[in-house]
Design a protein around this motif. Sequence first.
Motif: not given
Length: 524
Positions: A149-165, A125-137
Amino acid sequence: MSFSYRTIVSLLTVVIIASLIKLAFFALPEEERAPELSAQEIRQDLYILLAQIEQHSAFYALEADDITQQLAETAALIAEQYQDIVSNDRFAAEVTKLLYRMKDPGAQVVNFEDNSGDLPLILRPVNVQWLALDTKNNPINPDFPFITHIDGLPISKWISASQAYLPESAKDSQEMQLPWLKKLNLLREDLGLSIKPYVLVTLMNDDLQTQQVTIALAPKRNSKPEPIVDRDDERLAFSFDEFLTQLAKFEPEISSKPIYKLESVNTTTARLKIDDLYAFELDKSLQQELIKGMEQTLLIVDLREASGFSPQLLTMLSRYQDIESDNTPLSTRQAPSNIMGFAHYRRSTAFRNDYLQPLNFRPLESLGFSSPKLKILTRNLPKIDEDKFSPWFVRTKPDVEAEGNNRLVLLLGPRCRQECEWIAYRTKTWSRVNLIGERTSGDFARQYHFTLPNSGLNVRFSTSLTYDPKGQLLSGKGTEPDISLPQNNDIEWQGLVSLVKTSTSKQPTQHELKPKLAQTHSAN
């Protein structure tokens, strides 16, 4: 009948070899959790889970009327959804989500290991955005560093799904979201997406230009070890190297815990990491490192992973508290100013009446106060349901006097638990201390552990609740930092010092002998 020397040696050799083979069998790994569960097994485990929660959970008893129906409906939906064979990992995910209906920060499935497929990149995370990094950062595409987006869905949808856990107090924590955002196929199932051997990500740059990239997923990890016994004919089928590997398990384990030392940031600033508060109490050398650090103008203590119930660290850090105007020992002051908090635990035949002693609480009667004085002391505490909760227990502040005029910074986050929560709560109001990081989760409690019989899942949840001296619930609330800072491992320490220098000074909560002590020196 006499035996020759060679015969005796041969017999002893046979006995030794037989003993070693027997030891190898003892060294075999314990039986693995069942990889799949039937509908009946799921219903049985859910029934036992709800029964254990009803009997032992403090958060359940706190709001039983509201939570009972929620948990029953959630369990019914799980049983209805999985009418056929389901993987153990999927069931563990559903149990995790059910547990957090109670808003208990200590609830979790301990042995939940999802191997269905991970996101093949690192998110940061960088403020409200997210960096996409490789294994060497490094950014997977330097020209398009941010993922949208991941699989066509905005990253916010994935964050909401993660919050259930995540528990209620940690849902907004980027540090806690990250491990769940990594579980790509698990979240795909939650979002109703198909499982594919690749992932489509959308990247963006500062000019809002986008690019789509397809990345293959890593092969599934096989969590089950190769069998040592051939079950077809029950014959041993392992090599000599495998045999030695099994025997090696009998060797004493060498502790892999890191050894932390005081490190210099600049000429007037030092930093120290502490994560095991029990180990800290026994580690005199680490305590000496802390004492040396406290002599610096500014000391930074990293408590982001700290847990354990030892009060030693809080006692030592209490030198940074604001100075009392009467300069009298805490033990001789009026009782209310000496109280740090209250607690009670869930009544159960499994818990003794000294259940909270390891958490440094003692019965109210041990204060030696008269009944009228105890009533005044506890007048703001909520009314107890004596069928569900124990009587009140009390914890007093460390009998330590404030000294010095140097500063302290504590790095905190949602993994700061147990006694670390008390450190965050106590130091929040001290004028010479700055809390930096993310909000803690409010996990003060002792926990109850049990294993579900069919799935083998190790479940735990909180059995006690903690309150402040004014009777306000602390459990599940957490402590907000003075300066919010996303959590990652590559902190720029000199920049952190500069951040502290430019931050607004906190006002002391008590009258000081020398009001300018906290502002006399600043970190360089």
